[in-house]
Write an enzyme that holds these catalytic residues in place. Sequence first.
Site, PDB file in Angstrom:
ATOM      1  NE  ARG A 316       1.472  16.795   3.418  1.00 34.17           N
ATOM      2  CZ  ARG A 316       2.014  17.121   2.132  1.00 34.17           C
ATOM      3  NH1 ARG A 316       3.782  16.546   2.811  1.00 34.17           N
ATOM      4  NH2 ARG A 316       1.693  17.149   0.933  1.00 34.17           N
ATOM      5  CB  CYS A 388      27.283  11.874  -7.167  1.00 34.63           C
ATOM      6  SG  CYS A 388      27.908  10.044  -5.757  1.00 34.63           S
TER       7      CYS A 388
HETATM    8  N1  LLP Z   1      -6.614  12.248  -3.096  1.00 37.08           N
HETATM    9  C1  LLP Z   1      -6.005  12.929  -4.445  1.00 37.08           C
HETATM   10  C2  LLP Z   1      -6.620  12.536  -5.893  1.00 37.08           C
HETATM   11  C3  LLP Z   1      -4.645  13.225  -4.442  1.00 37.08           C
HETATM   12  O1  LLP Z   1      -3.913  13.373  -5.685  1.00 37.08           O
HETATM   13  C4  LLP Z   1      -3.718  13.174  -3.343  1.00 37.08           C
HETATM   14  C5  LLP Z   1      -2.722  13.889  -3.611  1.00 37.08           C
HETATM   15  C6  LLP Z   1      -4.642  13.226  -1.901  1.00 37.08           C
HETATM   16  C7  LLP Z   1      -6.046  12.413  -2.033  1.00 37.08           C
HETATM   17  C8  LLP Z   1      -3.458  13.258  -1.063  1.00 37.08           C
HETATM   18  O2  LLP Z   1      -3.611  14.629  -0.601  1.00 37.08           O
HETATM   19  P1  LLP Z   1      -2.610  14.814   0.917  1.00 37.08           P
HETATM   20  O3  LLP Z   1      -3.253  14.381   1.863  1.00 37.08           O
HETATM   21  O4  LLP Z   1      -1.419  14.132   1.121  1.00 37.08           O
HETATM   22  O5  LLP Z   1      -1.859  15.907   1.324  1.00 37.08           O
HETATM   23  N2  LLP Z   1       4.867  14.542  -3.233  1.00 37.08           N
HETATM   24  C9  LLP Z   1       3.953  15.740  -2.425  1.00 37.08           C
HETATM   25  C10 LLP Z   1       2.277  15.639  -1.975  1.00 37.08           C
HETATM   26  C11 LLP Z   1       1.519  15.020  -3.646  1.00 37.08           C
HETATM   27  C12 LLP Z   1       0.413  15.097  -3.475  1.00 37.08           C
HETATM   28  C13 LLP Z   1      -0.454  13.723  -3.902  1.00 37.08           C
HETATM   29  N3  LLP Z   1      -1.975  13.864  -4.246  1.00 37.08           N
HETATM   30  C14 LLP Z   1       4.301  16.354  -1.977  1.00 37.08           C
HETATM   31  O6  LLP Z   1       5.851  15.469  -0.896  1.00 37.08           O
HETATM   32  O7  LLP Z   1       4.325  16.994  -1.012  1.00 37.08           O
END
Ligand code: LLP
Length: 468
Positions: A316, A388
């Site tokens: 992110r 919907c």
């Molecule tokens: N590494 C692992 C092992 C992970 O499971 C994740 C995210 C990341 C790195 C990256 O995380 P970030 O830096 O993007 O926060 N769909 C949810 C977020 C799910 C994250 C899953 N794992 C949302 O939209 O907030």
Amino acid sequence: MSAHTPLVPDRLEQPEDANALDAGVWPDGAMRTPSGVLAIGGVSATDLATRFGTPLYVMDETVVRARARRARAAFDAAAAAHGTTAHVYYAGKAFLSTEVVRWVTDEGLAVDVASGGELAVALAAGADPRRIGFHGNNKSVAEISRAVEVGVGSIILDSDIEIERVAAAAAARGVIQSVRVRVNSGVHAETHDFLATAHEDQKFGFPLSRAEEVVARIRTLPSLEFGGLHCHIGSQIFGTAGFLESAARLVEVHARLSASGEVRVLNLGGGFGIAYTSTDDPTPIEELAAGIVAAVAAECAARGIPVPVVAFEPGRLIVGPAGVTLYEVGTVKPVHLDDDRTRVYVSVDGGMSDNARPALYGAQYSARIASRTSTVDSALVRVVGKHCESGDIVVDAEYLPGDVAPGDLLAVPATGAYCFSLSSNYNYVPRPPVVAVADGSARVIVRGETIDDLLSRDAGVRPTEGSE
Ligand code: LLP
């Protein structure tokens, strides 16, 4: 509508100027042209909508690259300060396309993938397999076999069964596969808070208490090379406390494992938060990186072991703030709730199919009219999609100029992460294209779906003779 009716969430204040672009939320370089139109990466929103239609995912390439470089520099500097090096993997689940893989790998990042599909995209982009980490709590045998075949740099093991599967796949090919062990530090950090429990009730990884036994098993298998522990404590985390606690717990086990063999890497995952609205105040990545690596180094010093290579997996953080979604307003509808309360619903031409996060997580976003500015007083609105479902909310509460009207373009910032990647065809709404902008030009990097695309998967569609 009064300025502060109970319909207004606490966090939201009526802005002095409902045309203003908060620098913390909009991609760097986003601005209003002299005629008041929003421009991203030097391309005006009206031009984008005319050329590519709406809804439209817009990704600012310059911003993605700059954020990748900045993350890389922050972790490199933090590691160098303690005599070690850092590996930074871009977590592709946040947004994956071949172009984005090329941008981040150009800027020195490795890539983290979490399925055979994500692996295929990274490989199609030309990513060096040795700089790919492969995650997932239930990788299929075929996915494992493919990862071993192409020579991915590390496979992150998530279960006892998977240890044996990866060992067998590597043995069958006569190679030694480097692996990491996903552990559950018991620290589960989400958003602004963190919660530490001894036994987390979730599907990922091994409990930390089992790490030595698991690594001992791996070390008996000649086709596997144990590279280190891996942990990911959550996503959209703002402070350092959860990371520091998790790092301390991991280093303790890392030190015990080091006593019986070399352990090169400690991977602390991703989860670094970004600003979605003006009230979000994420800690700068330089500060987080310095704090986390310093904590790792201090724990290592206390145990008399060298500081390992530190690895991180931001997703992110890299792409979230680089994305803006453009919509067109279709209807504006005042809904009378009771005698003195009315909520204005602004419906746009997308919704939960292109951004599931409000429906899934109650995620908050902000919005601005993109096609013009207005001097009319701002009014509280709720921006909703065309699906919907009553939960099909794009922006739960926002102040927009009170003359917002059908035909206006609406832009929602901070949609670069987990919007395209979580998109769906709910209600058979085609997924929007993704357009990259940079230095005043725009190009499609993922084409939009058409109704024909949607019908093409339906095995019961019969060919029609001509059209009527
Ligand atoms: N590494 C692992 C092992 C992970 O499971 C994740 C995210 C990341 C790195 C990256 O995380 P970030 O830096 O993007 O926060 N769909 C949810 C977020 C799910 C994250 C899953 N794992 C949302 O939209 O907030």
